[in-house]
Design an enzyme around this catalytic site. Structure first.
Site, PDB file in Angstrom:
ATOM      1  CE  LYS A 168      -4.025  -2.124   0.370  1.00 43.96           C
ATOM      2  NZ  LYS A 168      -5.156  -1.948  -0.552  1.00 43.96           N
ATOM      3  CG  ASP A 197      -4.289  -0.507  -3.703  1.00 45.60           C
ATOM      4  OD1 ASP A 197      -4.748   0.529  -4.222  1.00 45.60           O
ATOM      5  OD2 ASP A 197      -5.015  -1.376  -3.182  1.00 45.60           O
ATOM      6  CD  GLU A 223      -5.259  -2.386  -6.485  1.00 42.52           C
ATOM      7  OE1 GLU A 223      -6.305  -2.605  -5.846  1.00 42.52           O
ATOM      8  OE2 GLU A 223      -4.269  -3.161  -6.456  1.00 42.52           O
ATOM      9  CD  GLU A 249     -10.112  -1.641  -4.524  1.00 42.43           C
ATOM     10  OE1 GLU A 249     -10.617  -1.410  -3.418  1.00 42.43           O
ATOM     11  OE2 GLU A 249      -8.955  -2.059  -4.668  1.00 42.43           O
ATOM     12  CG  ASP A 272     -15.223  -7.003  -5.744  1.00 44.77           C
ATOM     13  OD1 ASP A 272     -16.198  -7.773  -5.660  1.00 44.77           O
ATOM     14  OD2 ASP A 272     -14.562  -6.650  -4.749  1.00 44.77           O
ATOM     15  CG  HIS A 299     -10.910  -5.515  -4.719  1.00 47.18           C
ATOM     16  ND1 HIS A 299     -12.151  -5.447  -4.117  1.00 47.18           N
ATOM     17  CD2 HIS A 299     -10.032  -5.020  -3.820  1.00 47.18           C
ATOM     18  CE1 HIS A 299     -12.033  -4.923  -2.904  1.00 47.18           C
ATOM     19  NE2 HIS A 299     -10.765  -4.662  -2.694  1.00 47.18           N
TER      20      HIS A 299
END
Length: 362
Positions: A168, A197, A223, A249, A272, A299
């Site tokens: 992240k 992400d 992401e 997502e 997703d 996701h």
């Protein structure tokens, strides 16, 4: 004939297994919406959707008050027709998360019935491309974790033969994100994929700065750098960086994905199944992505997505975030770095209804 006799819904809260944080939020619990459908041929199908802390009761009310009453007496084999009919009754609230999540809970239950009726697992009935797919780890990459923790988790994934890890990003200073990524890259070398992400935390200017800072460490993708509805911003970023841009997502309709693909704003599609409205539209997005020569790396929801990624030729990775172990009798099988799709008839999730009842909210 496979006529629907009953269709019921419940809501259960499932606690997270460990702290999960990103640049914009914390994952405090999974509000899990389950739909059970029984048919005249003696089958029962169970489907589900989720939120990560809010909105579950809204999905539940939409199902109970508007959608589920429409299913009684319908032929459960007509999955596409039922999806379209339910969607048509929600025009005033579509496109959006609440409607898509409600549709997904019904649609996955209908696919569970379809697979059980055919005596086939989901991965085969949805396409049957292969049974095993590469997996990457997200659990060791949350934003609050120290750099040492990131390195340790990445090395463990590498030693287990996994394809990659996700880190992240979105620290207060770009240099912090770059330093964390640098440390992991130096520890694992060039062969392990490192996904990053940002969870929609960036503006167009900060996203360009972030991408430039991360590029030297060869991230596999960046992401959700910006809000999901900023298609033109993602297209501009995609043209400006060598890092592939991943989105999906936080998108709730097929048309949103089409717009991203047609404008070159996405190199990785992360559709997703819960947020797009179920397996039926998920497969449409996957096939549309294939027509644009784009891979699908969905996701979350690894217990369901392993079968869908295995079903389609452009399915690339499964994201490892265990969340259902407290309410299922079995869990995702990972063997030599590959996630293995369940081979039993149905969507492949063996629910423990007693454990779900213990967590029932409504």
């Amino acid at each position: 004939m496979s006529i629907i006799m009953t269709a019921t819904a419940l809501l259960a809260d499932i606690a997270v297994e460990k702290d999960r944080t990103d640049a914009v939020q914390a994952f405090v619990k999974q509000e899990t919406i389950l739909v059970e459908i029984t048919t005249t041929d003696g089958l029962q199908g169970t489907g589900y959707a989720y939120t990560i802390g809010t909105g579950g009761t809204s999905v539940l009310h939409l199902l109970r008050e508007h959608l589920l009453p429409l299913l009684a007496g319908e032929d459960a084999r007509n999955v596409e027709a039922l999806w379209q009919r339910l969607f048509a009754t929600t025009r005033a609230t579509a496109t959006g998360a609440i409607t898509s999540l409600a549709l997904a809970a019904v649609d996955t239950a209908l696919w569970d019935l379809r697979c059980k009726r055919a005596g086939e697992p989901l991965w085969r009935l949805a396409g049957g491309h292969r049974r095993e797919v590469p997996v990457y780890d997200t659990e060791g990459g949350w934003l609050h974790l120290s750099t040492d923790d990131l390195v340790k988790s990445a090395l463990q994934a590498q030693q287990a033969g996994w394809a990659g890890v996700k880190i992240k990003v979105g620290k207060p200073r770009v240099c912090e994100d770059a330093e964390r990524l640098r440390a992991v890259r130096e520890a694992v070398g060039p062969s392990l994929h490192i996904m990053t992400d940002a969870n929609q935390s960036q503006t167009i200017s900060s996203a360009h700065r972030l991408a430039a800072a991360l590029e030297p460490y060869d991230p596999y993708w960046l992401e959700e750098p910006m809000p999901a509805d900023d298609i033109s911003g993602h297209a501009r970023l995609a043209r400006a960086t060598r890092i592939p841009i991943a989105v999906g997502e936080s998108m709730y309709s097929i048309m949103q994905f089409r717009n991203y693909l047609e404008t070159g704003a996405a190199s990785i599609v992360q559709v997703d199944a819960a947020r797009i409205g179920g397996i039926t539209p998920w497969l449409k997005v996957a096939h549309m992505s294939e027509s644009h020569n784009v891979v699908v790396c969905p996701h979350f929801l690894m217990e369901l997505h392993v079968s869908l990624v295995a079903a389609v030729p452009n399915g690339k990775f499964v994201e490892y975030i265990p969340q259902l172990r407290a309410v299922t009798r079995t869990e995702l099988t990972v063997r030599d770095g590959m996630a293995v799709a369940p081979d039993e008839p149905g969507i492949g999730i063996d629910w423990d209804m007693d454990s779900i009842d213990d967590r029932r909210v409504s």
